[in-house]
Design an enzyme around this catalytic site. Sequence first.
Site, PDB file in Angstrom:
ATOM      1  N   PRO A 205      64.013  45.135 102.864  1.00  0.00           N
ATOM      2  CA  PRO A 205      63.243  45.943 103.800  1.00  0.00           C
ATOM      3  C   PRO A 205      62.601  45.089 104.890  1.00  0.00           C
ATOM      4  O   PRO A 205      62.184  43.965 104.632  1.00  0.00           O
ATOM      5  CB  PRO A 205      62.159  46.583 102.934  1.00  0.00           C
ATOM      6  CG  PRO A 205      62.537  46.344 101.540  1.00  0.00           C
ATOM      7  CD  PRO A 205      63.562  45.283 101.488  1.00  0.00           C
ATOM      8  N   LYS A 209      67.130  46.098 110.098  1.00  0.00           N
ATOM      9  CA  LYS A 209      68.381  46.850 110.053  1.00  0.00           C
ATOM     10  C   LYS A 209      68.357  47.985 111.077  1.00  0.00           C
ATOM     11  O   LYS A 209      69.274  48.137 111.882  1.00  0.00           O
ATOM     12  CB  LYS A 209      68.611  47.424 108.650  1.00  0.00           C
ATOM     13  CG  LYS A 209      68.737  46.354 107.580  1.00  0.00           C
ATOM     14  CD  LYS A 209      68.982  46.947 106.205  1.00  0.00           C
ATOM     15  CE  LYS A 209      67.809  47.701 105.634  1.00  0.00           C
ATOM     16  NZ  LYS A 209      66.653  46.869 105.296  1.00  0.00           N
ATOM     17  N   HIS A 425      39.254  28.382  87.634  1.00  0.00           N
ATOM     18  CA  HIS A 425      40.571  28.994  87.505  1.00  0.00           C
ATOM     19  C   HIS A 425      41.469  28.602  88.689  1.00  0.00           C
ATOM     20  O   HIS A 425      42.578  28.101  88.494  1.00  0.00           O
ATOM     21  CB  HIS A 425      40.396  30.527  87.435  1.00  0.00           C
ATOM     22  CG  HIS A 425      41.659  31.285  87.269  1.00  0.00           C
ATOM     23  ND1 HIS A 425      41.962  31.987  86.128  1.00  0.00           N
ATOM     24  CD2 HIS A 425      42.702  31.467  88.098  1.00  0.00           C
ATOM     25  CE1 HIS A 425      43.135  32.552  86.268  1.00  0.00           C
ATOM     26  NE2 HIS A 425      43.606  32.260  87.470  1.00  0.00           N
ATOM     27  N   GLU A 426      40.953  28.795  89.897  1.00  0.00           N
ATOM     28  CA  GLU A 426      41.782  28.504  91.069  1.00  0.00           C
ATOM     29  C   GLU A 426      42.005  27.005  91.229  1.00  0.00           C
ATOM     30  O   GLU A 426      43.102  26.565  91.582  1.00  0.00           O
ATOM     31  CB  GLU A 426      41.145  29.093  92.337  1.00  0.00           C
ATOM     32  CG  GLU A 426      41.011  30.618  92.332  1.00  0.00           C
ATOM     33  CD  GLU A 426      42.322  31.337  92.044  1.00  0.00           C
ATOM     34  OE1 GLU A 426      43.393  30.793  92.374  1.00  0.00           O
ATOM     35  OE2 GLU A 426      42.269  32.445  91.471  1.00  0.00           O
TER      36      GLU A 426
END
Length: 620
Positions: A205, A209, A425-426
């Site tokens: 997508p 096109k 965490h990051e």
Amino acid sequence: MKNLLKNFAVLFVVLFVLLGVFGYWQSTQQTDNTIAINELVTFINNEDVERIEVDGSKILVFLKSGDEKEAQKELGESFSELMNNYGVAGEQLATIPVEVKADSSNSLFFTTILPIALPLLLFIGIIWFMTRQVQGANSKAMTFGQSQVRDSSKLGNKKVTFKDVAGMHEAKEEVMEIVEFLKTPKKFLSLGAKIPKGVLMIGPPGTGKTLLARAIAGEAQVPFFLISGSEFVEMFVGVGASRVRDLFRKAKKSAPCIIFIDEIDAVGRQRGAGLGGSHDEREQTLNQILVEMDGFESDTNVIVIAATNRPDVLDPALLRPGRFDRRVTLDNPDIAERSEILKIHAANKPLAKDVDLKRVAERTPGFSGADLANLLNEAAIWAARKNRKEILQQDILDSIEKVLLGPERKSRIFSEKERNITAYHEAAHALVAFHTPSSDPVQKISIISRGRAGGYTLRMPENDRYYRSRTEFLSDMAVALAGHAVEKDVFGEVSTGPSSDLQQVSKLAKAFVTQFGMSERLAPRAFGQREEMVFLGKEIHERRDYSEKTAQLIDEEVSRIVGEAYDTARELLHEHRTQLDAVVKVLLEKETIERDEFDAIMNGKQQQADAPKSEDAQSE
Ligand code: ADP
Ligand code: MG
Ligand code: ZN
């Protein structure tokens, strides 16, 4: 539809005016000199009455004193009878001249017919309006076999040409031929060549096109009929096929032209697959398309272009020679193409001098043409909201994350503990990514919530990549698991934060084993056949084509691989704990770390806490 609304509005106004008039007329009836019947009787008995006029239900009483009174009787009830009923003697009445006005039809209309007719009319009006509205919603269904074809060679009011389509040089090359067929068919026909009937455009997508198909029509200067596959199967069963017929009839009339069937997979799915009633409909529609295409005379200059992002589900009959035998494959743009696309979409936007679209292209691997168009649009909106006259480079860079992850959610308040967890965490994702050699470099770390993510670590490949290696797979899994590992090690327990990480890891590990044959313990083959079923919405089903024993083996392998990746992540985190803490410290202070700064921390050049921020727009 507009007309309808207007009609209805007019009807409404008329009704209201009538109602108003009626109400006014009624209200004028209640004047001060209205008297009751028994009062009238008293007047008559006292011989005060000079004469009486009866007008419909109105009794006008002229008294000898010169006063005028008015009484009401029931319509249709005779006056003399009424008087009789009240016991007024006939002789007494005979002395009074009674004039009965014949023409009371007017008031009859207002008093009897209107009160009944008005609600009735209103009712009919509403019913009529509602049915029209239902039809409006699918007026296509009412104009049954008519396809909603539109000549849409223009986008806005500008004809699209190849100039508006950036990149895709091979694809353009391919379709150049079609432009020539449309422009000078004789050249080909005289050599006995058959004009191609169908072109299938394949691509994910947003890769352009529709745009390319439009550009073909624009270049060849022929009409462009656009219809979406889903429109064929929209409302009622049996409409699809006749719509196809209608579409082709119209197109043949205006040949040379292009018929563009968007999302042909909606009708062109393999016949006989799946369940549900709509499938018969689809098959008929598909058959009709095939019949029409076969029925073209060799010199019919109508070219059917169809677009799909699921070529794998198409019916083989569509792909055989004489139908959609030409194929144009579009892919997400590479870095040079992204630059070009950005240039096209930046043409009508005022860019600041510092904007470097090449750098933007570098930071947007995997973006489709539509994503890039959207990116510049977001940047323009952002700049406008900041009341700038120009779009800055930073506006565009910030919009990348917005397009990727959704808008920032600064309003979400995190507790100190949650912030801490997010930062660890990051930072862990970033740290493990840094130390696994084949992982994509970290572009940005942030603990600002975006979309559904509490924080994010943005990794982007340096170059466009088409293949992925086994080691890359393994390091991606380790990176994804780092968040989970760090939460467990540092905080002793895991939050719900890493759940999407885990999902990603499971998907990767499963694909690793069953799709790509990357596990040594299993034969290098694909396990399970994926097929899409359309039954109450889309569903991907996997058909098992292996034994129970293999299933167990697959499970074991998936678990083993995930376990190993987890260990890798944990080891790296232990080993580089000081670095981890350093990143966390900066993250908690600044909320975002850009690539340069991150690399500096990793290389031991710990920056001062009060170092100037490199990304003001981000942490404003
Ligand atoms: P598809 O039909 O493949 O889903 P579209 O043709 O609708 O994609 O493309 C959506 C939008 O993306 C286009 O209107 C255009 O603005 C932009 N776009 C996509 N590819 C390109 C390209 N190669 N050059 C310029 N714009 C592009
Ligand atoms: Mg499209
Ligand atoms: Zn995570």
